[in-house]
Scaffold this motif. Structure first.
Motif, PDB file in Angstrom:
ATOM      1  N   LEU A   9       0.845  -1.310  -0.099  1.00  0.00           N
ATOM      2  CA  LEU A   9      -0.133  -0.069   0.033  1.00  0.00           C
ATOM      3  C   LEU A   9       0.841   1.223  -0.109  1.00  0.00           C
ATOM      4  O   LEU A   9       1.938   1.366   0.691  1.00  0.00           O
ATOM      5  CB  LEU A   9      -0.859   0.046   1.175  1.00  0.00           C
ATOM      6  CG  LEU A   9      -1.913  -1.029   1.470  1.00  0.00           C
ATOM      7  CD1 LEU A   9      -2.784  -0.473   2.693  1.00  0.00           C
ATOM      8  CD2 LEU A   9      -2.750  -1.179   0.133  1.00  0.00           C
ATOM      9  N   VAL A 155       4.887   4.242   2.022  1.00  0.00           N
ATOM     10  CA  VAL A 155       4.977   3.357   0.978  1.00  0.00           C
ATOM     11  C   VAL A 155       5.373   1.955   1.980  1.00  0.00           C
ATOM     12  O   VAL A 155       6.521   1.569   2.625  1.00  0.00           O
ATOM     13  CB  VAL A 155       5.893   3.279  -0.118  1.00  0.00           C
ATOM     14  CG1 VAL A 155       6.074   2.329  -1.079  1.00  0.00           C
ATOM     15  CG2 VAL A 155       5.900   4.646  -0.555  1.00  0.00           C
ATOM     16  N   ARG A 211       1.735  -6.352 -11.122  1.00  0.00           N
ATOM     17  CA  ARG A 211       0.695  -5.698 -10.328  1.00  0.00           C
ATOM     18  C   ARG A 211      -0.173  -4.737 -10.889  1.00  0.00           C
ATOM     19  O   ARG A 211       0.361  -4.127 -12.081  1.00  0.00           O
ATOM     20  CB  ARG A 211       1.474  -4.918  -8.943  1.00  0.00           C
ATOM     21  CG  ARG A 211       2.224  -3.947  -9.421  1.00  0.00           C
ATOM     22  CD  ARG A 211       3.028  -3.290  -8.513  1.00  0.00           C
ATOM     23  NE  ARG A 211       4.057  -2.494  -8.779  1.00  0.00           N
ATOM     24  CZ  ARG A 211       4.448  -1.240  -8.640  1.00  0.00           C
ATOM     25  NH1 ARG A 211       3.570  -0.487  -8.120  1.00  0.00           N
ATOM     26  NH2 ARG A 211       5.641  -0.470  -9.370  1.00  0.00           N
TER      27      ARG A 211
HETATM   28  P1  ADP Z   1       5.368   3.245  -7.851  1.00  0.00           P
HETATM   29  O1  ADP Z   1       6.134   4.221  -7.176  1.00  0.00           O
HETATM   30  O2  ADP Z   1       5.970   3.111  -9.220  1.00  0.00           O
HETATM   31  O3  ADP Z   1       4.016   2.754  -7.663  1.00  0.00           O
HETATM   32  P2  ADP Z   1       7.075   1.384  -6.193  1.00  0.00           P
HETATM   33  O4  ADP Z   1       8.040   0.272  -6.619  1.00  0.00           O
HETATM   34  O5  ADP Z   1       7.479   2.313  -5.227  1.00  0.00           O
HETATM   35  O6  ADP Z   1       6.283   1.779  -7.313  1.00  0.00           O
HETATM   36  O7  ADP Z   1       6.070   0.386  -5.256  1.00  0.00           O
HETATM   37  C1  ADP Z   1       4.885   0.821  -5.096  1.00  0.00           C
HETATM   38  C2  ADP Z   1       4.119  -0.075  -4.177  1.00  0.00           C
HETATM   39  O8  ADP Z   1       3.689  -1.155  -4.745  1.00  0.00           O
HETATM   40  C3  ADP Z   1       4.902  -0.526  -2.712  1.00  0.00           C
HETATM   41  O9  ADP Z   1       3.787  -0.373  -1.724  1.00  0.00           O
HETATM   42  C4  ADP Z   1       5.153  -1.826  -3.098  1.00  0.00           C
HETATM   43  O10 ADP Z   1       5.227  -2.699  -1.859  1.00  0.00           O
HETATM   44  C5  ADP Z   1       4.059  -2.525  -4.114  1.00  0.00           C
HETATM   45  N1  ADP Z   1       4.560  -3.590  -5.105  1.00  0.00           N
HETATM   46  C6  ADP Z   1       5.773  -3.659  -5.731  1.00  0.00           C
HETATM   47  N2  ADP Z   1       5.549  -4.635  -6.486  1.00  0.00           N
HETATM   48  C7  ADP Z   1       4.525  -5.236  -6.344  1.00  0.00           C
HETATM   49  C8  ADP Z   1       3.873  -6.674  -6.613  1.00  0.00           C
HETATM   50  N3  ADP Z   1       4.372  -7.354  -7.547  1.00  0.00           N
HETATM   51  N4  ADP Z   1       2.548  -6.901  -6.234  1.00  0.00           N
HETATM   52  C9  ADP Z   1       1.979  -6.145  -5.001  1.00  0.00           C
HETATM   53  N5  ADP Z   1       2.506  -4.879  -4.821  1.00  0.00           N
HETATM   54  C10 ADP Z   1       3.807  -4.679  -5.179  1.00  0.00           C
END
Ligand code: ADP
Ligand code: MG
Length: 478
Positions: A9, A155, A211
């Protein structure tokens, strides 16, 4: 084949500063459109942002509460994109170097166990304005009052494995920011909202699946529904030979479904670079030390203390400490009663919470304050009224009937503890039910409950139940 859900999240908590993160304009909610947007918020040429120290203090406070590292030096960057509610053409956020990183919180699961959820980072950023589409006339308006409002983006690691866990985590962060008094947690006004990242994989698999990101969800209930829908959608898609694409989706709470909004942008699409208008944020050790001193007792500590000092179960203690106000109310009741922690807990979680829910009030708006509730509980403890009648008294107090004693007096609910008065009632009942009496004496033990019921009925529930039991046993035996 068994599937596993993976969730991370991103929570946006609006910080409770009086003014914006880079300008002196007010952050108060509900003003007329564009009355609280100054030249900095409007992105005029020649203006310069100045960082609000209070926002930094709040971010550090959060970092300390989740056992995270506080960066001695962090950097504000420009995240470039166009949107009508973003006049500058970029959002100021922290990117490579966030102020808070590597923390964690505990969540309680239904089965009584708890689990640790990692928090990757929490960074400071400014909110954008709002497009208003409901104003009519076939045009949309732009309100920039919200532009520049300080946000803490929290995050999480992809550590959650079910919609329930995601809700528990979101509730935990909600409770924490309110304990810390850094965010009012008002989800209707958008002060606390989240993006849920959801993927699925086969159980046992190491690699995460692709995701999708469900944007801007502003209720615990919707988070759960949106995730459940999305998980099902992804599983059905894969099982029918399709592939999940990385994208941003919107949850439609009326239709209870998620819809594709846009393909997911990558970080490098935003052309992040350090904002040349802002110096790096340097945080001195003594600034952190001072903030540490202001930390209140946190929900987990309070919960442990409630278990230890009041002998409550983990479940009860967690419920009572979910908000600081509820915990304070509970402790005030226990103090005023002078103990009986379990009875107090049952009433606060039972009658009081039900009434609060029913009237959509929070505990600080309760028409029955802690001392008044204690006054009622004392009358149960000293046998003036039974627990059952106490509920009736409580409802009368709730709707403005005043103190417990006044209600008891007015309604004539005082418990009958005079044994000769009870004996008289028993005699009448025995005389009126000769058949039941002889059946009972012939061995039909079950009829005892019948006699108890009759006595209670004849006294409108006011006879002391324990005394009725004892006296009846003696009299019926003959
Ligand atoms: P962005 O800033 O582009 O949205 P991030 O890498 O910072 O991407 O990740 C955002 C959120 O997505 C984080 O909370 C992370 O835990 C979650 N996340 C990353 N990969 C996955 C995945 N494969 N499935 C579920 N949640 C994910
Ligand atoms: Mg994201």
């Amino acid at each position: 084949m068994e599937w596993e859900t993976v969730i991370g999240l991103e929570i946006h908590a609006q910080l409770l500063t009086k003014s914006k993160i880079f300008s002196g304009a007010s952050t108060a909610f509900g003003a007329d459109p564009n009355t609280q947007a100054c030249l900095v918020d409007l992105g005029y040429p020649g203006v310069l942002p100045v960082l609000n120290k209070e926002a930094v203090r709040m971010a550090v406070k959060f970092g300390l509460a989740i056992g995270a590292s506080i960066a001695p030096r962090s950097v504000f960057a420009r995240k470039n994109y166009f949107y009508p509610d973003l006049p500058k053409g970029y959002q100021i956020s922290q990117y490579e170097l966030p102020v808070v990183s590597k923390g964690s919180v505990e969540i309680e699961l239904e089965n009584g166990e708890s689990r640790s959820i990692g928090i990757t980072r929490a960074h400071l950023e400014e909110d954008a304005g709002k497009s208003l589409h409901e104003s009519g006339g076939g045009v949309s308006g732009i309100d920039l009052n919200r532009a520049g409002t300080p946000l803490l983006e929290i995050v999480s690691e992809p550590d959650m494995r079910s919609a329930r866990e995601a809700v528990a985590y979101m509730k935990k962060i909600h409770s924490l920011v309110r304990y810390l008094e850094i965010c009012d947690g008002n989800m209707q006004e958008g002060s606390f909202r989240c993006d849920a990242n959801v993927s699925v994989r086969h159980k046992g698999e190491q690699k995460f699946g692709t995701r999708s990101e469900l944007k801007n969800i502003n209720s615990f209930h919707f988070v759960e529904k949106a995730i459940l829908y999305e998980v099902q959608r992804q599983i059905e898609l894969i099982e029918s030979g399709g592939k999940v694409v990385q994208e941003t989706r919107l949850f439609d709470s009326r239709k209870n479904e998620t819809r594709s909004m846009r393909s997911k942008e990558e970080a490098n699409d935003y052309r992040y670079f350090p904002d040349p208008d802002l110096l790096p944020l340097e945080i001195a050790e003594n600034f952190i030390t001072e903030i540490r001193k202001t930390l209140p007792e946190l929900p987990d500590e309070k919960k442990q203390r409630f278990i230890r000092d009041y002998g409550l179960s983990g479940y009860d203690a967690a419920l009572l400490t979910a908000s600081r106000e509820l915990a304070d109310y509970y402790e005030a009741v226990v103090n005023a009663v002078g103990g009986e922690a379990k009875l107090c807990a049952n009433w606060v979680m039972g009658e009081l919470s039900a009434a609060l829910n029913q009237d959509s009030k929070d505990v600080t708006q309760s028409p029955v304050n802690a001392v008044m509730l204690a006054g009622l509980l004392k009358r149960i403890l000293d046998n003036t009224i039974s627990g059952k009648l106490a509920k009736e008294v409580f409802l009368a107090m709730w709707s403005g009937g005043g103190e417990a004693d006044a209600v008891i007096e007015k309604k004539g609910l005082k418990q009958i503890t005079d044994s000769s008065a009870i004996e008289k009632v028993i005699d009448t009942i025995m005389a009126a039910n000769p058949q039941q009496l002889s059946d009972y004496r012939a061995g039909k033990d079950k009829l005892f409950a019948f006699f108890v019921g009759q006595v209670m009925k004849a006294t409108q529930g006011k006879a002391n139940p324990q005394q009725v039991n004892e006296q009846l046993k003696r009299k019926l035996a003959g």
